[in-house]
Design an enzyme around this catalytic site. Structure first.
Site, PDB file in Angstrom:
ATOM      1  N   GLY A  88       0.834  -1.197   0.000  1.00 39.72           N
ATOM      2  CA  GLY A  88       0.000   0.000   0.000  1.00 39.72           C
ATOM      3  C   GLY A  88       0.868   1.245   0.000  1.00 39.72           C
ATOM      4  CB  VAL A  89       0.084   4.784   0.891  1.00 40.85           C
ATOM      5  CG1 VAL A  89       0.846   6.101   0.926  1.00 40.85           C
ATOM      6  CG2 VAL A  89      -1.147   4.921   0.012  1.00 40.85           C
ATOM      7  CB  ILE A  90       2.891   2.830   4.804  1.00 38.57           C
ATOM      8  CG1 ILE A  90       1.986   3.936   5.357  1.00 38.57           C
ATOM      9  CG2 ILE A  90       4.102   2.636   5.713  1.00 38.57           C
ATOM     10  CD1 ILE A  90       1.317   3.600   6.671  1.00 38.57           C
ATOM     11  CG  HIS A 126       3.991  25.063 -24.545  1.00 36.83           C
ATOM     12  ND1 HIS A 126       4.050  23.690 -24.592  1.00 36.83           N
ATOM     13  CD2 HIS A 126       5.000  25.516 -25.337  1.00 36.83           C
ATOM     14  CE1 HIS A 126       5.023  23.326 -25.397  1.00 36.83           C
ATOM     15  NE2 HIS A 126       5.627  24.423 -25.855  1.00 36.83           N
TER      16      HIS A 126
END
Length: 474
Positions: free
Chosen positions: A190-192, A451
């Site tokens: 997961g994220v961690i 841009h």
């Protein structure tokens, strides 16, 4: 007689301290209670996020990225460096300095807004009385017209891989290694797990991530998850899906992990083990008998759409209630509740809360995934655009990834935006604003984007929804 406040906030994390500041700004006598103790042994505001979560992990991610670029990424720019070294102690020290700067910043904000900080563990009793036990074990009662529960969350511990702070660690432990482990095992992709696994991989560790689920980043859109998985593999992160840990044994030469996958029982030897299988609401011993507040089957405080618990004057926000466990979601709930208490309008739209994973490349998304839209039977159309066709991304040498826009096939309203690539943690805000204002893909396509910028990928992806992207074949 206990001291009386207009608002008592339990928890000084991103949900709690923000709620306390906003309540004080609105003229209410406010106090904020927290029991976190920093590395220096003193009370520290900011909760998990600031002390051992969001902020310190980003500090290490940035340090490790700089080192990785120096040793692997700068040659194409004509920059060379020989025998580059990383001082892990100095890196961790920098992280600690940043944490102290921000915890001190919250203390200053409390003083400026006349918020009283109370150190200790809080228990909510009947009639909005909060009992606070300090470090010496002394209890003091406080009472309030309104109580906001913001106790946050804590890592889930596996019964067969208990945290010992040395060999088997949680996110806090993985932020404080004294040296780069030769072999790092991570439970949970997961994220961690991905962020901290990336940190130590960049610094030279062999990182193996075991994920019990069969799909990689199942919460993300499948298209961006696929790109991320490919890039992580290129970086040398060994991510094994459908791998369920059964045992972790600490020995003299390291930790032996026993897990099962589609091939049967497997073993893996590592020197350190990070367990990152998720977080649970930190509500243990929070509620005394008679408080009236109820917990659901996951230990979260039950609240309605406005974060009210159903008990007069008692509210709850952040990780300890339903919804995504994200710092920014908690902060917005804290502000909303403070404003509701003051008689103002307050609301958080959980459908437009952005998610971010700060790996390289970064991942960010808001709204529904294509699978969710399809499952709901909503007619839809999509448009995507690669960073490889964006001049700024090529100049930065960061071309992996793309932006994907999902819109309703009939109304053109944007249903979700998904990104993987450089600095998408910042680019996602444009999509959140558009969705919050009920915008369409056409709206996003008609807005002039500077841009050369990375944001042009968002512009072109919106154009691609109607097969009119300029810089790619539709």
């Amino acid at each position: 007689m206990s001291e009386q406040y207009d608002v008592l906030v339990i928890g000084a994390g991103p949900a709690g301290y923000v709620a306390a500041i906003r309540a004080a700004q609105l003229g209410m006598k406010t106090a904020c209670i927290d029991d976190f103790i920093g590395k220096d042994g003193k009370p520290a505001l900011g909760g998990t996020c600031l002390n051992v979560g969001c902020i310190p992990s980003k500090a290490l991610l940035d340090s490790s990225k700089q080192f990785h670029n120096l040793t692997h990424g700068f040659e194409s720019h004509g920059i060379s460096a020989k025998d580059a070294k990383i001082d892990v102690g100095a890196m961790v020290g920098r992280k600690d300095k940043i944490v102290k700067q921000f915890t001190g910043g919250i203390t200053s904000l409390f003083k400026a807004n006349k918020v009283t900080a109370i150190s200790g563990f809080a228990t909510l009793k009947a009639n909005r009385v909060v009992s606070v036990k300090d470090a010496e074990g002394k209890s003091t009662d406080y009472s309030a017209t309104n109580v906001i529960i913001a106790t946050g969350s804590q890592p889930i511990e596996l019964p067969f891989a208990r945290f010992d702070g040395k060999h088997i660690v949680d996110n806090a432990g993985a932020l404080d290694f004294s040296e780069t482990p030769k072999r790092l095992g991570v439970i949970g992709a997961g994220v961690i797990g991905l962020e901290l696994g990336s940190v130590w991989k960049r610094l030279g560790a062999e990182v193996t991530i075991l994920e019990a689920l069969p799909d990689f980043l199942a919460a993300a859109d499948a298209d961006i998850a696929k790109v991320a998985a490919r890039e992580f593999k290129k970086q040398g992160l060994d991510i094994r899906l459908g791998a369920k840990l059964g045992k972790a044994e600490v020995g003299k030469k390291g930790i032996t992990l026993t897990y099962t996958d589609s091939k049967g029982e497997q073993t893996l030897e590592v020197d350190k083990l990070l367990v990152a299988v998720g977080r649970r609401a930190a509500t243990k011993d929070l509620l005394a008998d008679g408080s009236g507040v109820k917990l659901d089957d996951r230990g979260r405080v039950e609240v309605d759409a406005h974060n009210w618990t159903g008990v007069e004057g008692v509210w709850a926000v952040g990780d300890c209630v339903r919804g995504p466990m994200l710092a920014h979601k908690g902060s917005e709930e804290g502000i909303a509740v403070a404003e509701l208490i003051a008689g103002k309008a307050g609301h958080v739209n959980l459908d437009t809360v952005p998610w971010v994973i700060y790996t390289e490349p970064e991942l960010a998304w808001v709204g529904q995934t294509e699978a969710q839209v399809k499952e709901a039977g909503i007619p839809y159309k999509t448009g995507s655009f690669p960073f490889a066709a964006i001049g700024r991304a090529v100049a930065m040498n960061e071309t992996a990834g793309h932006v994907k826009v999902i819109a309703h096939a009939e109304t053109d309203r944007i249903l979700g935006v998904h990104m993987v690539g450089p600095v998408v943690s910042e680019l996602i805000a444009e999509a959140v604003v558009t969705m919050e204002f009920k915008g369409s893909a056409e709206d996003l396509a008609r807005i002039v984007h500077a841009h050369p910028t990375l944001s042009e990928a968002v512009h072109e992806a919106a154009l691609a929804v109607d097969k009119r992207a300029i810089h790619k074949a539709n």
